[in-house]
Each structure stands twice: as structure tokens, then as C-alpha cells.
Design a protein around this motif. Structure first.
Motif, mmCIF file in Angstrom:
data_model
loop_
_atom_site.group_PDB
_atom_site.id
_atom_site.type_symbol
_atom_site.label_atom_id
_atom_site.label_comp_id
_atom_site.label_asym_id
_atom_site.label_seq_id
_atom_site.Cartn_x
_atom_site.Cartn_y
_atom_site.Cartn_z
ATOM 1 N N PHE A 114 55.678 -71.866 35.024
ATOM 2 C CA PHE A 114 54.730 -72.875 35.473
ATOM 3 C C PHE A 114 53.325 -72.288 35.376
ATOM 4 O O PHE A 114 53.050 -71.235 35.949
ATOM 5 N N VAL A 115 52.453 -72.980 34.634
ATOM 6 C CA VAL A 115 51.052 -72.587 34.570
ATOM 7 C C VAL A 115 50.294 -73.525 35.510
ATOM 8 O O VAL A 115 50.281 -74.734 35.312
ATOM 9 N N ILE A 116 49.691 -72.940 36.542
ATOM 10 C CA ILE A 116 49.219 -73.705 37.693
ATOM 11 C C ILE A 116 47.694 -73.756 37.730
ATOM 12 O O ILE A 116 47.019 -72.723 37.680
ATOM 13 N N LYS A 117 47.188 -74.992 37.833
ATOM 14 C CA LYS A 117 45.742 -75.225 37.824
ATOM 15 C C LYS A 117 45.163 -75.332 39.225
ATOM 16 O O LYS A 117 44.038 -74.909 39.476
ATOM 17 N N ASP A 118 45.933 -75.927 40.164
ATOM 18 C CA ASP A 118 45.406 -76.196 41.504
ATOM 19 C C ASP A 118 46.573 -76.382 42.473
ATOM 20 O O ASP A 118 47.746 -76.211 42.099
ATOM 21 N N ASP A 119 46.267 -76.730 43.709
ATOM 22 C CA ASP A 119 47.306 -76.887 44.722
ATOM 23 C C ASP A 119 48.280 -78.006 44.374
ATOM 24 O O ASP A 119 49.464 -77.922 44.690
ATOM 25 N N ALA A 120 47.795 -79.065 43.733
ATOM 26 C CA ALA A 120 48.683 -80.169 43.341
ATOM 27 C C ALA A 120 49.721 -79.683 42.329
ATOM 28 O O ALA A 120 50.897 -80.057 42.393
ATOM 29 N N ASP A 121 49.296 -78.839 41.388
ATOM 30 C CA ASP A 121 50.243 -78.265 40.425
ATOM 31 C C ASP A 121 51.265 -77.377 41.135
ATOM 32 O O ASP A 121 52.455 -77.387 40.792
ATOM 33 N N LEU A 122 50.810 -76.594 42.097
ATOM 34 C CA LEU A 122 51.728 -75.723 42.831
ATOM 35 C C LEU A 122 52.783 -76.557 43.555
ATOM 36 O O LEU A 122 53.979 -76.238 43.506
ATOM 37 N N THR A 138 62.401 -68.101 37.239
ATOM 38 C CA THR A 138 61.163 -68.869 37.356
ATOM 39 C C THR A 138 59.963 -67.937 37.425
ATOM 40 O O THR A 138 59.892 -67.055 38.282
ATOM 41 N N TYR A 139 59.007 -68.149 36.513
ATOM 42 C CA TYR A 139 57.747 -67.417 36.478
ATOM 43 C C TYR A 139 56.596 -68.366 36.804
ATOM 44 O O TYR A 139 56.698 -69.580 36.579
ATOM 45 N N TYR A 140 55.508 -67.812 37.297
ATOM 46 C CA TYR A 140 54.332 -68.635 37.579
ATOM 47 C C TYR A 140 53.078 -67.849 37.241
ATOM 48 O O TYR A 140 53.055 -66.613 37.283
ATOM 49 N N GLY A 141 52.020 -68.582 36.906
ATOM 50 C CA GLY A 141 50.736 -67.957 36.623
ATOM 51 C C GLY A 141 49.637 -68.996 36.723
ATOM 52 O O GLY A 141 49.894 -70.188 36.935
ATOM 53 N N VAL A 142 48.414 -68.557 36.567
ATOM 54 C CA VAL A 142 47.272 -69.447 36.738
ATOM 55 C C VAL A 142 46.762 -69.957 35.385
ATOM 56 O O VAL A 142 46.916 -69.293 34.358
ATOM 57 N N VAL A 143 46.165 -71.140 35.414
ATOM 58 C CA VAL A 143 45.343 -71.588 34.293
ATOM 59 C C VAL A 143 44.096 -70.703 34.276
ATOM 60 O O VAL A 143 43.427 -70.539 35.309
ATOM 61 N N TRP A 144 43.811 -70.111 33.132
ATOM 62 C CA TRP A 144 42.708 -69.160 33.024
ATOM 63 C C TRP A 144 41.412 -69.786 33.532
ATOM 64 O O TRP A 144 40.985 -70.840 33.063
ATOM 65 N N GLY A 145 40.786 -69.143 34.519
ATOM 66 C CA GLY A 145 39.490 -69.589 35.017
ATOM 67 C C GLY A 145 39.539 -70.701 36.044
ATOM 68 O O GLY A 145 38.507 -71.062 36.614
ATOM 69 N N ALA A 146 40.731 -71.278 36.302
ATOM 70 C CA ALA A 146 40.820 -72.405 37.229
ATOM 71 C C ALA A 146 41.134 -71.964 38.649
ATOM 72 O O ALA A 146 40.796 -72.656 39.609
ATOM 73 N N MET A 147 41.802 -70.827 38.814
ATOM 74 C CA MET A 147 42.226 -70.338 40.121
ATOM 75 C C MET A 147 42.335 -68.823 40.044
ATOM 76 O O MET A 147 42.714 -68.280 39.011
ATOM 77 N N LYS A 148 41.990 -68.138 41.120
ATOM 78 C CA LYS A 148 42.142 -66.693 41.139
ATOM 79 C C LYS A 148 43.613 -66.326 41.306
ATOM 80 O O LYS A 148 44.318 -66.908 42.128
ATOM 81 N N GLU A 149 44.053 -65.350 40.511
ATOM 82 C CA GLU A 149 45.450 -64.930 40.600
ATOM 83 C C GLU A 149 45.806 -64.468 42.015
ATOM 84 O O GLU A 149 46.885 -64.775 42.526
ATOM 85 N N ALA A 150 44.901 -63.744 42.661
ATOM 86 C CA ALA A 150 45.180 -63.242 44.006
ATOM 87 C C ALA A 150 45.422 -64.391 44.988
ATOM 88 O O ALA A 150 46.294 -64.302 45.861
ATOM 89 N N LEU A 163 46.568 -67.435 44.265
ATOM 90 C CA LEU A 163 47.865 -68.067 43.987
ATOM 91 C C LEU A 163 49.009 -67.183 44.467
ATOM 92 O O LEU A 163 49.981 -67.681 45.054
ATOM 93 N N ILE A 164 48.905 -65.885 44.247
ATOM 94 C CA ILE A 164 49.945 -64.963 44.714
ATOM 95 C C ILE A 164 50.108 -65.076 46.230
ATOM 96 O O ILE A 164 51.229 -65.135 46.750
ATOM 97 N N GLU A 165 49.001 -65.118 46.947
ATOM 98 C CA GLU A 165 49.053 -65.214 48.401
ATOM 99 C C GLU A 165 49.785 -66.483 48.847
ATOM 100 O O GLU A 165 50.627 -66.444 49.744
#
Length: 241
Positions: A163-171, A198-210, A212-214
Motif C-alpha cells: 500500500f502506497v499511502i498519501k494521507d490518513d484516508a489512504d491509511l 503486507t508492506y506499506y510506504g508513503v507517497v513521496w513528499g506527501a507524508m513523512k515516513e516517521a 506514518l510509521i508511528e
């Protein structure tokens, strides 16, 4: 018959289960999705208006020779795009069989999962399926959802969805989707190691990885972080990384 190629190059795998492994990337040209919600990180492989002149039509023997010139048989072969399954399945099968005959043995395929994977491919390849969420702008076509679900239940624990996640709605959507898939897998009698990780990551520049990890840790999700390592090592606008 031929295959449409954007680029072939050697690097290290930057994401997914085989991150860090020396890899020959075979990037196919063209994609059935545009992801208007955020810029594709391989625009040069999906936009024919701007990049068609860079794409090459190659038959299987030509491509096998090029791969052989690029790196040795101890290399992982990664089919990516664009979307690899826009190519003719019989040509892809012929390519894999020819590479096996040349001594290559590890093949992975990065795909959006909107085309049903042939049985032969499930036996020969590892899959990483990029499950598109609403933030991508390309998640709500019923036939694509059906094919993604078929593919998921035909994959196993050596494969992955991401899942490539852009914001809280995507999460939130990713959580619902993951729960639905695992609940249906349980109903079908599949054990945890028989379904993709299941893997997850951020849309580049849309959310800080830290950040999302939290959130993922707070929610107690047993997901694996997917960081596009190559984009942190090299200039992400550079090709051949």
C-alpha cells in the motif's frame, strides 16, 4: 511479436522482500493506470506522448541478449513498468523460459495486479502487487478489484502486496482492505504463511515516513515498512536506479 521496453539496467533492488539484492531491471513501457492523485515515479515508462520515442520494440532473443550483457545469472530479474502485464502473456512466458535456459533462476514482478496472473507465472515468479488506494485516483474500477482479489488469493507468503499511502484516508482504506483480504483468506482455510505479506510506504513528499510509521505502530498493525531505498541513495529523477 515483440515486447515494448522502456529500459534495462543493473542496480540493487530498492524495495519489497528482496531489497538490497543485485538486480537486473526489465522495465516494460506503458501502463493501464495513470494515478492522477500523485505523480508516478517512473513517468518515462507510462507516458507515450512524452517518451514513446525512447521505447523500443524487442523480440525475445534480442531482449535475452541485452539482459545477458547487463549482468550475470546470479542476478535477480525484476520485471516492472509501467505495467508488465500489458505485454502479451505468451511473450512474457517465452522470455522467462529463455532466461531460465540461460541460467537465470530468480524472477520477481512488480505489478498493479489489475490483470489476472497466469498459472505459469505464479509458478515461475515472485509477485509484489501495488494495491492502489483512493489517493492514487485509480482505485475504483470493479473489474480491476476482482482481478486484484483473484491474484491475492492465488499468491502465497513468498509474495507481497504493498500500500502506497498519501494521507490518513489512504491509511484507513488500507487497513479496511487488509482486514477484508485476511478475513476472506481465513474463511478459505488459508494459513498466515499462505497469503502475501503486507508492506506499506508513503507517497513521496506527501507524508513523512516517521509519521506514518508511528501511526502504524500505534494501531498495532503487523505490516512491513517499504522504503524506496534507491530514491534515498540516488537522485530520484535519475533513470537506471
Amino acid at each position: 511479436m515483440s515486447l515494448r521496453i522502456s529500459e534495462v539496467y543493473e542496480s540493487v533492488q530498492g524495495e519489497g522482500p528482496r531489497v538490497g539484492k543485485p538486480t537486473i531491471f526489465v522495465r516494460f513501457a506503458g501502463c493501464n493506470l495513470k494515478c492522477p492523485g500523485w505523480p508516478c515515479d517512473t513517468q518515462h515508462a507510462i507516458d507515450p506522448k512524452l517518451y514513446r520515442q525512447d521505447w523500443k520494440e524487442m523480440d525475445v532473443p534480442e531482449l535475452v541478449d541485452l539482459i545477458g550483457e547487463t549482468g550475470g545469472t546470479d542476478r535477480n530479474i525484476c520485471f516492472t513498468g509501467g505495467e508488465p502485464w500489458l505485454q502479451k502473456a505468451e511473450e512474457l512466458k517465452a522470455l522467462v523460459e529463455a532466461l531460465i535456459a540461460d541460467g537465470y533462476s530468480v524472477f520477481e514482478c512488480f505489478t498493479n495486479g489489475t490483470f489476472e496472473f497466469p498459472e505459469w507465472a505464479r509458478e515461475m515468479m515472485y509477485f509484489v502487487m501495488d494495491w492502489k488506494l483512493k489517493g492514487s485516483g485509480d482505485s475504483f474500477q470493479v473489474n480491476m478489484l476482482k482481478n486484484r482479489m483473484k491474484n491475492y488469493f492465488n499468491m502465497d507468503g513468498s509474495d507481497a502486496i504493498k500500500f502506497v499511502i498519501k494521507d490518513d484516508a489512504d491509511l484507513e482504506e488500507a487497513i479496511r482492505t487488509d482486514y477484508m483480504l485476511k478475513a476472506e483468506a481465513h474463511r478459505l482455510g488459508k494459513r498466515s504463511f499462505e497469503v502475501p505479506e503486507t508492506y506499506y510506504g508513503v507517497v513521496w513528499g506527501a507524508m513523512k515516513e516517521a509519521d506514518l510509521i508511528e501511526k502504524v505502530l500505534e494501531l498495532g498493525l503487523v505490516w512491513r515498512l517499504n522504503v524506496q531505498v534507491h530514491n534515498h541513495i540516488w537522485d530520484r529523477t535519475q533513470r537506471g536506479i
